[in-house]
Scaffold this motif. Structure first.
Motif, PDB file in Angstrom:
ATOM      1  N   LEU A 273       0.586  -3.385  -8.640  1.00  0.00           N
ATOM      2  CA  LEU A 273       0.002  -4.332  -7.706  1.00  0.00           C
ATOM      3  C   LEU A 273       0.695  -5.682  -7.792  1.00  0.00           C
ATOM      4  CD1 LEU A 273      -3.842  -3.675  -7.955  1.00  0.00           C
ATOM      5  CD2 LEU A 273      -2.295  -3.041  -6.101  1.00  0.00           C
ATOM      6  N   GLU A 277      -2.936  -9.236  -5.858  1.00  0.00           N
ATOM      7  CA  GLU A 277      -3.778  -8.066  -5.634  1.00  0.00           C
ATOM      8  C   GLU A 277      -4.394  -7.514  -6.919  1.00  0.00           C
ATOM      9  OE1 GLU A 277      -1.345  -6.219  -1.813  1.00  0.00           O
ATOM     10  OE2 GLU A 277      -0.852  -5.582  -3.848  1.00  0.00           O
ATOM     11  N   LEU A 280      -8.189  -7.591  -7.149  1.00  0.00           N
ATOM     12  CA  LEU A 280      -8.943  -7.041  -6.028  1.00  0.00           C
ATOM     13  C   LEU A 280      -9.752  -5.812  -6.402  1.00  0.00           C
ATOM     14  CD1 LEU A 280      -6.495  -7.438  -3.003  1.00  0.00           C
ATOM     15  CD2 LEU A 280      -8.361  -8.914  -3.746  1.00  0.00           C
ATOM     16  N   TYR A 334      -7.155   0.619  -4.631  1.00  0.00           N
ATOM     17  CA  TYR A 334      -6.348  -0.333  -5.398  1.00  0.00           C
ATOM     18  C   TYR A 334      -6.178   0.125  -6.844  1.00  0.00           C
ATOM     19  CZ  TYR A 334      -5.687  -4.027  -1.966  1.00  0.00           C
ATOM     20  OH  TYR A 334      -5.269  -4.748  -0.881  1.00  0.00           O
ATOM     21  N   ASN A 338      -2.448   0.703  -8.352  1.00  0.00           N
ATOM     22  CA  ASN A 338      -2.001  -0.031  -9.521  1.00  0.00           C
ATOM     23  C   ASN A 338      -1.487   0.903 -10.618  1.00  0.00           C
ATOM     24  OD1 ASN A 338      -1.731  -2.570 -11.004  1.00  0.00           O
ATOM     25  ND2 ASN A 338      -3.356  -1.789 -12.302  1.00  0.00           N
ATOM     26  N   TRP A 495      -5.806 -14.023  -3.856  1.00  0.00           N
ATOM     27  CA  TRP A 495      -6.974 -13.151  -3.791  1.00  0.00           C
ATOM     28  C   TRP A 495      -8.236 -13.932  -3.423  1.00  0.00           C
ATOM     29  CZ3 TRP A 495     -10.962 -14.286  -7.134  1.00  0.00           C
ATOM     30  CH2 TRP A 495     -10.641 -15.100  -8.233  1.00  0.00           C
ATOM     31  N   GLN A 498      -9.594 -12.977   0.025  1.00  0.00           N
ATOM     32  CA  GLN A 498     -10.545 -11.875   0.118  1.00  0.00           C
ATOM     33  C   GLN A 498     -11.906 -12.252  -0.435  1.00  0.00           C
ATOM     34  OE1 GLN A 498      -7.394 -11.467  -0.832  1.00  0.00           O
ATOM     35  NE2 GLN A 498      -6.551  -9.926   0.548  1.00  0.00           N
TER      36      GLN A 498
END
Length: 563
Positions: A273, A277, A280, A334, A338, A495, A498
């Motif tokens: 990632l 990210e 996340l 995710y 990752n 991030w 988000q």
């Protein structure tokens, strides 16, 4: 035209064609952070291949497996094709967005680029030019070994020998493993290899930046080579953009189609990632639990007040649970990206389906609440029906655009088009859902002036105005403020975009539920009375519990009022 490599599909039977088409739409080209981009007949001069946030000891691997160019004998000897690696403050800024379209970035010294990889097809070599003070940015030919869990910093031990035609020092660097630049099936044809593959020019006495020369292989009128970059220290951490340039296509009307196949793998020390990210997975998991808790609490409220519950209340509960499931599968995606570099296809399909349902339910619910459906009337006006006729198809298109963007590589020809479609359609939907609220406010204003039911109408008018402000704030925070935040913050804090979006959505859900909860004293659900005395009497009946048997009368009276 972008082509995605898919295997094992076989021949499609008529019964399976629809399912196969859906799966290809959902999963075509989706490969997580291990990217494979295939372009055929491409005419663009600049292609942004990828953007990634690297921490120290992160690595970027690029394997150009095929490059076919329409070159002519009269072409200049200077390399006009190659890659550029640049560092930007955030992923939303392109390194070459402000340059002149006719200006070739490979032929000028610019501080906007850290590294240029100039492909010399005549000399069968790739010149690597470094700009700026990037002493800890290690560039080496070939790819990193598959078995290494963390990228190892290259430590070549060169044997220094002088060049015959200059005073520069040259060293021969031997890389372990397969020879760099050799790919494909050897049976396809004769492979030409340069004699000086893998040479590295060290710094000269004047202190100029060292220049790495990579070998370029030539096979069946196509070229290939590979290299990897390791971020050596915290000073080199940042958001990096990798671009491909074909300056032969810089002049409009004189484009030369070319084919390119490139594999890109980015990795940070803890996984595949990007830096922005990494949080996340936990963020989406926590927000999924929050929406689930909100949905369970909302259902408990509905079960305690069954006499004031309408269909729209259950639709709001379904929206909360759908949002929770969508975030859960987004978090799982995710996690696998990752750890493995790509998502699990079955889970990705579920995530896309729940995301589509969530988006449709969200805008439909907002529009229904704003129009007063199910609370105080049971049919929609012609104008409101037109709004739903616009919002629902646009939401389907927006979700299709989201799926296409998620499944395409950044360098694909249609990636930018679908991204613009998603942004435009989302703005149109956000504007369209405001119309039912505005029409309801106007209706209540006119009713307050004409029918004498001032108390109830003003209470409803105040509630609608609050809801209008809530919708405006929700759209403003999730579509404007969040985007500005994403551009303004450093790469490792992106991030927060988000977090702001999901936090604003949760706050909007909670406030909407509070405003339109099924309670007897909610002005949105009260009967319109002839005078203020009747309104006060209804308030007394509501507080004492006698209103329970009048719920059916409320619906009938409301239907006569609005029909």
């Amino acid at each position: 035209m972008a082509v995605s490599e898919r295997r094992g599909l076989g021949r499609w039977s008529p019964a399976e064609s629809g399912q196969r088409l859906l799966l290809l739409l959902l999963l075509g080209g989706c490969s997580g952070r291990i990217h494979r981009l295939v372009l055929t007949g491409e005419k663009r001069a600049d292609i942004q291949l990828n953007s990634f946030g690297f921490y120290a000891n992160g690595s970027l691997e690029v394997d150009l497996r095929l490059l076919r160019l329409d070159l002519q004998e009269t072409d200049e000897k200077a390399p006009l094709v190659g890659f550029s690696l640049s560092r930007v403050r955030s992923g939303g800024i392109r390194s070459y967005s402000t340059r002149d379209y006719h200006d070739c970035p490979l032929q000028r010294n610019s501080s906007s680029f850290l590294v240029l990889f100039l492909i010399d097809t005549k000399g069968l070599q790739v010149q690597v030019r470094k700009y700026g003070e990037q002493k800890k940015l290690f560039i080496s030919p070939g790819l990193l070994p598959e078995e290494t869990s963390k990228p190892a910093l290259p430590k070549p031990e060169p044997t220094v020998t002088p060049k015959a035609d200059s005073g520069e020092l040259v060293s021969q660097v031997r890389e372990p493993g397969p020879s760099p630049g050799v790919h494909g099936d050897p049976s396809l044809g004769h492979l030409e290899r340069p004699a000086d593959e893998g040479t590295l020019s060290l710094q000269d006495p004047n202190g100029k930046d060292k220049e790495l020369v990579l070998g370029l292989s030539h096979l069946n009128n196509s070229y290939n080579f590979s290299f990897h970059v390791v971020i050596g220290s915290r000073a080199e951490e940042g958001q990096y953009n990798l671009n491909f340039h074909n300056c032969y296509n810089s002049m409009p009307g004189r484009e030369r189609p070319f084919d390119i196949t490139v594999m890109i793998r980015e990795k940070n020390p803890d996984g595949f990632l990007s830096a922005a990210e990494i949080p996340l997975f936990k963020l989406y998991l926590i927000m999924s639990a929050c929406f689930l808790a909100a949905g369970v609490f909302w259902v408990s409220v509905l079960c305690r007040n069954t006499y004031n519950v309408f269909k729209i209340h259950w639709l709001m509960a379904a929206l909360a649970f759908t949002k929770s499931i969508s975030l859960l599968f987004h978090s799982i995606n995710y996690y696998f990206i990752n750890s493995q570099g790509h998502p699990i296809e079955g889970l990705a399909v579920v995530h896309y389906i729940t995301h589509l349902l969530k988006g449709a339910l969200l805008f439909i619910t907002i529009a229904l609440i704003g129009s007063g459906w199910a609370f105080i009337k049971y049919i929609l006006s012609d104008k409101e029906k037109k709004v739903f006729g616009v919002v629902i198809p646009l939401q389907v298109l927006a979700n299709v655009a989201y799926i296409v963007i998620e499944s395409r590589e950044e360098g694909a020809s249609d990636y930018g088009l679908w991204k613009e479609i998603l942004f435009l359609v989302d703005l149109i939907c956000c504007g369209a859902i405001l119309f039912p609220v505005v029409w309801s406010i106007r209706h209540l204003q006119d009713a307050s002036d004409t029918d004498g039911k001032v108390a109830v109408n003003l209470a409803k008018l105040k509630l609608f105005r609050h809801y209008y402000v809530m919708v405006i704030c929700y759209v403003y925070f999730t579509r404007i403020i969040a985007i500005l935040l994403r551009v303004a913050v450093p790469f490792q804090w992106q991030w927060l975009y988000q977090l702001l979006v999901e936090g604003s959505t949760l706050a909007f859900f909670v406030l909407t539920g509070y405003k339109f909860q099924p309670a007897g004293d909610n002005p949105y659900l009260q009967l319109p009375q002839e005078d203020e005395e009747d309104v006060q009497m209804e308030q007394v009946m509501t507080d004492s519990g006698f209103r329970e048997g009048l719920s059916k009368v409320s619906k009938t009276a409301s239907r006569r009022e609005f029909l």
